[in-house]
Design a protein around this motif. Sequence first.
Motif, PDB file in Angstrom:
ATOM      1  N   TYR A   1      14.344  10.055   3.795  1.00 58.92           N
ATOM      2  CA  TYR A   1      14.895  10.283   2.454  1.00 58.92           C
ATOM      3  C   TYR A   1      15.257  11.758   2.265  1.00 58.92           C
ATOM      4  O   TYR A   1      16.115  12.093   1.454  1.00 58.92           O
ATOM      5  N   SER A   2      14.602  12.629   3.011  1.00 56.32           N
ATOM      6  CA  SER A   2      14.823  14.071   2.884  1.00 56.32           C
ATOM      7  C   SER A   2      14.887  14.712   4.258  1.00 56.32           C
ATOM      8  O   SER A   2      14.292  14.223   5.223  1.00 56.32           O
ATOM      9  N   GLU A   3      15.606  15.835   4.328  1.00 54.98           N
ATOM     10  CA  GLU A   3      15.674  16.591   5.584  1.00 54.98           C
ATOM     11  C   GLU A   3      14.324  17.193   5.950  1.00 54.98           C
ATOM     12  O   GLU A   3      14.114  17.627   7.080  1.00 54.98           O
ATOM     13  N   LEU A   4      13.413  17.220   5.010  1.00 56.31           N
ATOM     14  CA  LEU A   4      12.073  17.751   5.273  1.00 56.31           C
ATOM     15  C   LEU A   4      11.226  16.782   6.099  1.00 56.31           C
ATOM     16  O   LEU A   4      10.147  17.142   6.568  1.00 56.31           O
ATOM     17  N   ARG A   5      11.713  15.534   6.204  1.00 55.58           N
ATOM     18  CA  ARG A   5      11.052  14.490   7.002  1.00 55.58           C
ATOM     19  C   ARG A   5       9.571  14.340   6.634  1.00 55.58           C
ATOM     20  O   ARG A   5       9.236  14.040   5.524  1.00 55.58           O
ATOM     21  N   ASN A   6       8.654  14.548   7.580  1.00 51.72           N
ATOM     22  CA  ASN A   6       7.235  14.276   7.333  1.00 51.72           C
ATOM     23  C   ASN A   6       6.631  15.196   6.273  1.00 51.72           C
ATOM     24  O   ASN A   6       5.675  14.815   5.584  1.00 51.72           O
ATOM     25  N   ASP A   7       7.185  16.408   6.149  1.00 49.09           N
ATOM     26  CA  ASP A   7       6.699  17.303   5.085  1.00 49.09           C
ATOM     27  C   ASP A   7       7.016  16.708   3.712  1.00 49.09           C
ATOM     28  O   ASP A   7       6.229  16.854   2.768  1.00 49.09           O
ATOM     29  N   TYR A   8       8.167  16.041   3.613  1.00 47.89           N
ATOM     30  CA  TYR A   8       8.549  15.361   2.371  1.00 47.89           C
ATOM     31  C   TYR A   8       7.543  14.247   2.068  1.00 47.89           C
ATOM     32  O   TYR A   8       7.069  14.118   0.930  1.00 47.89           O
ATOM     33  N   VAL A   9       7.205  13.461   3.082  1.00 47.40           N
ATOM     34  CA  VAL A   9       6.253  12.359   2.914  1.00 47.40           C
ATOM     35  C   VAL A   9       4.901  12.890   2.449  1.00 47.40           C
ATOM     36  O   VAL A   9       4.275  12.327   1.537  1.00 47.40           O
ATOM     37  N   LYS A  10       4.457  13.985   3.049  1.00 50.18           N
ATOM     38  CA  LYS A  10       3.169  14.573   2.661  1.00 50.18           C
ATOM     39  C   LYS A  10       3.184  15.002   1.202  1.00 50.18           C
ATOM     40  O   LYS A  10       2.206  14.805   0.462  1.00 50.18           O
ATOM     41  N   LYS A  11       4.297  15.586   0.757  1.00 46.70           N
ATOM     42  CA  LYS A  11       4.409  16.017  -0.641  1.00 46.70           C
ATOM     43  C   LYS A  11       4.379  14.826  -1.590  1.00 46.70           C
ATOM     44  O   LYS A  11       3.749  14.878  -2.652  1.00 46.70           O
ATOM     45  N   VAL A  12       5.076  13.740  -1.213  1.00 40.45           N
ATOM     46  CA  VAL A  12       5.062  12.525  -2.034  1.00 40.45           C
ATOM     47  C   VAL A  12       3.634  11.995  -2.157  1.00 40.45           C
ATOM     48  O   VAL A  12       3.177  11.636  -3.249  1.00 40.45           O
TER      49      VAL A  12
ATOM     50  N   ASN B   1       0.849  -1.189   0.000  1.00 36.20           N
ATOM     51  CA  ASN B   1       0.000   0.000   0.000  1.00 36.20           C
ATOM     52  C   ASN B   1       0.887   1.242   0.000  1.00 36.20           C
ATOM     53  O   ASN B   1       1.570   1.525   0.977  1.00 36.20           O
ATOM     54  N   PRO B   2       0.902   2.001  -1.099  1.00 32.91           N
ATOM     55  CA  PRO B   2       1.819   3.149  -1.184  1.00 32.91           C
ATOM     56  C   PRO B   2       1.567   4.204  -0.115  1.00 32.91           C
ATOM     57  O   PRO B   2       2.516   4.840   0.365  1.00 32.91           O
ATOM     58  N   TYR B   3       0.302   4.384   0.275  1.00 30.49           N
ATOM     59  CA  TYR B   3      -0.021   5.426   1.244  1.00 30.49           C
ATOM     60  C   TYR B   3       0.433   5.055   2.657  1.00 30.49           C
ATOM     61  O   TYR B   3       0.630   5.935   3.504  1.00 30.49           O
ATOM     62  N   GLU B   4       0.605   3.784   2.918  1.00 29.04           N
ATOM     63  CA  GLU B   4       1.164   3.341   4.194  1.00 29.04           C
ATOM     64  C   GLU B   4       2.696   3.387   4.159  1.00 29.04           C
ATOM     65  O   GLU B   4       3.340   3.821   5.112  1.00 29.04           O
ATOM     66  N   LEU B   5       3.266   2.941   3.043  1.00 28.10           N
ATOM     67  CA  LEU B   5       4.719   2.797   2.951  1.00 28.10           C
ATOM     68  C   LEU B   5       5.457   4.132   2.930  1.00 28.10           C
ATOM     69  O   LEU B   5       6.581   4.223   3.444  1.00 28.10           O
ATOM     70  N   ILE B   6       4.872   5.166   2.336  1.00 29.65           N
ATOM     71  CA  ILE B   6       5.609   6.429   2.187  1.00 29.65           C
ATOM     72  C   ILE B   6       6.016   7.035   3.530  1.00 29.65           C
ATOM     73  O   ILE B   6       7.024   7.743   3.610  1.00 29.65           O
ATOM     74  N   TRP B   7       5.291   6.718   4.600  1.00 30.71           N
ATOM     75  CA  TRP B   7       5.624   7.294   5.908  1.00 30.71           C
ATOM     76  C   TRP B   7       6.941   6.749   6.459  1.00 30.71           C
ATOM     77  O   TRP B   7       7.511   7.338   7.376  1.00 30.71           O
ATOM     78  N   TYR B   8       7.414   5.660   5.890  1.00 27.51           N
ATOM     79  CA  TYR B   8       8.690   5.086   6.334  1.00 27.51           C
ATOM     80  C   TYR B   8       9.848   5.548   5.436  1.00 27.51           C
ATOM     81  O   TYR B   8      10.963   5.054   5.544  1.00 27.51           O
TER      82      TYR B   8
ATOM     83  N   GLU C   1       0.821  13.668  -1.823  1.00 28.49           N
ATOM     84  CA  GLU C   1       0.016  14.589  -2.625  1.00 28.49           C
ATOM     85  C   GLU C   1       0.261  14.382  -4.119  1.00 28.49           C
ATOM     86  O   GLU C   1      -0.680  14.422  -4.925  1.00 28.49           O
ATOM     87  N   ILE C   2       1.529  14.155  -4.480  1.00 30.61           N
ATOM     88  CA  ILE C   2       1.864  13.934  -5.889  1.00 30.61           C
ATOM     89  C   ILE C   2       1.204  12.655  -6.399  1.00 30.61           C
ATOM     90  O   ILE C   2       0.678  12.617  -7.526  1.00 30.61           O
ATOM     91  N   ILE C   3       1.196  11.619  -5.573  1.00 33.59           N
ATOM     92  CA  ILE C   3       0.559  10.353  -5.967  1.00 33.59           C
ATOM     93  C   ILE C   3      -0.936  10.565  -6.220  1.00 33.59           C
ATOM     94  O   ILE C   3      -1.473  10.125  -7.248  1.00 33.59           O
ATOM     95  N   VAL C   4      -1.596  11.265  -5.299  1.00 33.62           N
ATOM     96  CA  VAL C   4      -3.044  11.479  -5.405  1.00 33.62           C
ATOM     97  C   VAL C   4      -3.390  12.411  -6.567  1.00 33.62           C
ATOM     98  O   VAL C   4      -4.245  12.091  -7.400  1.00 33.62           O
TER      99      VAL C   4
END
Length: 317
Positions: free
Chosen positions: A251-262, A240-247, A264-267
């Motif tokens: 990958y980025s210094e933006l941490r959870n903000d990076y995950v949220k952007k990823v 499930n991509p929406y579960e996995l992206i939080w881990y 949003e791009i998927i959706v």
Amino acid sequence: MKFLKGYLTKTIKALLEIIFLAIVLLILSIPINYGVKKEKLSLLIEYKSIKKPSDILKINGNSVKPVIYEDISKFKDFPEISRKERYIETLLPAILVVRFNLLNEKSRTERLWAKIRSKEDLTSLDSGFINSMYKKYKTESLKEINQKQHLHPVSIILAQSILETGWGNSRFFLKGNNAFGIWSYNKLDNRMAASTSRDGLVIYLKKYDNVAQSVEDYFLTLANSWAFDEFRMRRYESDNPYELIWYLNKYSELRNDYVKKVGEIIVQNNLTKYDSCTLDKNNFIKVKLFNLVTEILNIPHDISLDFMIFRRMKHCN
């Protein structure tokens, strides 16, 4: 006389190339059994440079031609209105080709792991392959290697690439085929300097010969870095991509903000529709037949022929 001899040589070479292409196309038309007992397959890949938008093959439906793009510097000149679609059409084939290779690698590892558990003897080729996996994945635990070889959804890969390159606008993508913002810490790497520094130190990003090499390095980074230990464990349990992206927050210094952007791009771009895409079956060829044809015509298995249909082909299995 010398002119005539040269002309005949070129003519014979051209005829041999036409004969080879005809035989390849004939073999491609032979039905392949995709049942339980599969014959080993090889994949015919086209390598292309991008000079104009029409050089990028359109993707219609779930079947994707295995094309790897090498020179993408002209991408920045494409019309803004079509750039997003062209970007996905550039990245997706490379992702699927690398996944094809990694799945074959994983399958072979699992077969040899079963042989080792049953205390069967390994051939020298088998031993060499296992040792190469130890080196590649930096562990001698086949269980850990199996987990590192597990793959995650294409939608995540596309979204991360889109975010890292700004839909293909970054200098590192255009000049270095770096689709994931992967840094270089080794002076021996083929790399390029960033325009900004960090604490007075120059930051370098890797350069690649083509987009597929960047995808391969991305997979290896996620497989070996301690930062993605939990991600590897979770993707082994879920796709499930929406579960996995939080881990992937490390990958980025933006941490959870990076995950949220990823996310949003998927959706926003409905990227999950690409999770079911596969490589075009017409580009698979039975390995035994492929080897037979190349041996008869004395052509190396790494092919570089100037064909209209396959401008440049290689095969991987």
